[in-house]
Write an enzyme that holds these catalytic residues in place. Structure first.
Site, mmCIF file in Angstrom:
data_model
loop_
_atom_site.group_PDB
_atom_site.id
_atom_site.type_symbol
_atom_site.label_atom_id
_atom_site.label_comp_id
_atom_site.label_asym_id
_atom_site.label_seq_id
_atom_site.Cartn_x
_atom_site.Cartn_y
_atom_site.Cartn_z
ATOM 1 C CD GLU A 114 4.209 12.594 -5.076
ATOM 2 O OE1 GLU A 114 5.442 12.384 -5.053
ATOM 3 O OE2 GLU A 114 3.708 13.729 -5.046
ATOM 4 C CE1 TYR A 126 7.521 5.188 2.801
ATOM 5 C CE2 TYR A 126 5.941 4.922 1.022
ATOM 6 C CZ TYR A 126 7.243 5.023 1.452
ATOM 7 O OH TYR A 126 8.268 4.974 0.544
HETATM 8 C C1 LIG Z 1 9.566 -0.374 0.754
HETATM 9 C C2 LIG Z 1 10.936 -0.483 1.421
HETATM 10 C C3 LIG Z 1 11.598 0.903 1.433
HETATM 11 C C4 LIG Z 1 10.726 -0.968 2.853
HETATM 12 O O1 LIG Z 1 12.001 -1.027 3.472
HETATM 13 P P1 LIG Z 1 12.375 -2.188 4.525
HETATM 14 O O2 LIG Z 1 13.549 -1.702 5.280
HETATM 15 O O3 LIG Z 1 12.459 -3.478 3.827
HETATM 16 O O4 LIG Z 1 11.066 -2.157 5.469
HETATM 17 P P2 LIG Z 1 10.775 -3.141 6.666
HETATM 18 O O5 LIG Z 1 12.021 -3.826 7.113
HETATM 19 O O6 LIG Z 1 9.976 -2.343 7.648
HETATM 20 O O7 LIG Z 1 9.860 -4.238 6.012
HETATM 21 C C5 LIG Z 1 8.555 -3.894 5.615
HETATM 22 C C6 LIG Z 1 7.719 -5.133 5.492
HETATM 23 O O8 LIG Z 1 8.046 -5.779 4.263
HETATM 24 C C7 LIG Z 1 8.424 -7.123 4.500
HETATM 25 N N1 LIG Z 1 9.534 -7.423 3.593
HETATM 26 C C8 LIG Z 1 10.628 -6.678 3.433
HETATM 27 N N2 LIG Z 1 11.422 -7.223 2.496
HETATM 28 C C9 LIG Z 1 10.777 -8.314 2.054
HETATM 29 C C10 LIG Z 1 11.070 -9.267 1.048
HETATM 30 N N3 LIG Z 1 12.196 -9.181 0.312
HETATM 31 N N4 LIG Z 1 10.183 -10.255 0.843
HETATM 32 C C11 LIG Z 1 9.042 -10.312 1.562
HETATM 33 N N5 LIG Z 1 8.705 -9.426 2.516
HETATM 34 C C12 LIG Z 1 9.575 -8.437 2.746
HETATM 35 C C13 LIG Z 1 8.888 -7.157 5.936
HETATM 36 O O9 LIG Z 1 8.751 -8.438 6.499
HETATM 37 C C14 LIG Z 1 7.969 -6.144 6.587
HETATM 38 O O10 LIG Z 1 6.722 -6.696 6.909
HETATM 39 P P3 LIG Z 1 6.385 -7.074 8.435
HETATM 40 O O11 LIG Z 1 6.697 -5.849 9.243
HETATM 41 O O12 LIG Z 1 4.955 -7.420 8.382
HETATM 42 O O13 LIG Z 1 7.299 -8.182 8.781
HETATM 43 C C15 LIG Z 1 11.845 -1.525 0.696
HETATM 44 O O14 LIG Z 1 11.142 -2.731 0.616
HETATM 45 C C16 LIG Z 1 12.287 -1.088 -0.681
HETATM 46 O O15 LIG Z 1 13.279 -0.383 -0.835
HETATM 47 N N6 LIG Z 1 11.537 -1.524 -1.717
HETATM 48 C C17 LIG Z 1 11.907 -1.249 -3.104
HETATM 49 C C18 LIG Z 1 11.861 0.235 -3.416
HETATM 50 C C19 LIG Z 1 10.556 0.875 -2.999
HETATM 51 O O16 LIG Z 1 9.475 0.371 -3.250
HETATM 52 N N7 LIG Z 1 10.686 2.060 -2.361
HETATM 53 C C20 LIG Z 1 9.547 2.841 -1.926
HETATM 54 C C21 LIG Z 1 9.060 3.672 -3.040
HETATM 55 S S1 LIG Z 1 7.689 4.699 -2.525
#
Ligand SMILES: CC(C)(COP(=O)(O)OP(=O)(O)OC[C@H]1O[C@@H](n2cnc3c(N)ncnc32)[C@H](O)[C@@H]1OP(=O)(O)O)[C@@H](O)C(=O)NCCC(=O)NCCS
Length: 161
Positions: A114, A126
């Site tokens: 989810e 995702y």
């Molecule tokens: C969602 C999450 C798991 C993605 O993990 P990640 O390792 O950062 O993923 P990616 O490296 O593939 O980045 C995803 C996209 O977000 C962007 N991004 C990541 N961190 C960013 C930041 N701090 N500010 C702006 N953009 C950001 C990246 O540029 C990428 O976009 P792009 O591919 O168009 O360049 C992570 O952002 C996170 O832990 N978020 C907080 C917790 C959360 O929401 N978990 C999911 C719950 S369902």
């Protein structure tokens, strides 16, 4: 060194999440979510034997973690988090790959999760990975203030990865 110059995947080691990890896990969790999991949520998941991993970097710093709940044929992703300093380097895909492998090792064929409707960054990760939206759970998530937020239910057949 400028952080702008080095946004690649860092070297990491993955290991099963254990109770001593939880102090750091909770510090990352509190920064990552307006309504974070509690320490007890993690303890309960570990006590239940749910698959869960932490990823650590070259100085053993916590890069990210995931927790999932096994079902009859499926693995349900309960928590996936990248530490804020390490976001945007592809670690989410690393963890999703490891989840898919965890499914395969257990003979499970489907991955479910989810995600908050408002969490566009996660939804995008995702969708790009191959998940499809299969439903919506009304008022699923608590919020700090105001009405609860809907969740999108997403699913991935493991054979598709
Ligand atoms: C969602 C999450 C798991 C993605 O993990 P990640 O390792 O950062 O993923 P990616 O490296 O593939 O980045 C995803 C996209 O977000 C962007 N991004 C990541 N961190 C960013 C930041 N701090 N500010 C702006 N953009 C950001 C990246 O540029 C990428 O976009 P792009 O591919 O168009 O360049 C992570 O952002 C996170 O832990 N978020 C907080 C917790 C959360 O929401 N978990 C999911 C719950 S369902």
């Amino acid at each position: 060194m400028s952080a702008q110059l080095d946004r690649g995947l860092p070297p990491f080691e993955a290991s099963g999440m254990r109770l001593p990890d939880l102090t750091e896990v909770m510090a990352v969790e509190r920064r990552a979510y307006p309504v974070p999991w509690t320490h007890g949520n993690f303890v309960d998941s570990l006590a239940a034997g749910y698959p869960a991993e932490v990823l650590r970097g070259p100085r053993a710093e916590l890069l990210g973690y995931w927790v999932a709940m096994p079902g009859v044929d499926e693995l349900h992703l309960l928590n996936i988090t990248v530490a804020s300093a390490w976001q945007g380097r592809g670690l989410a895909v690393v963890m999703l790959d490891r989840l898919v492998n965890a499914c395969r090792q257990r003979g499970l064929t489907q991955l479910w999760l989810e995600v908050r409707v408002s969490n566009e960054r996660a939804r995008d990760v995702y969708l790009r990975y191959g998940f499809v939206e299969v439903g919506r759970r009304r008022a699923y998530y608590p919020v700090v203030q105001g009405p609860r937020e809907d969740a999108l239910l997403m699913s991935l057949p493991v054979a598709a990865v």
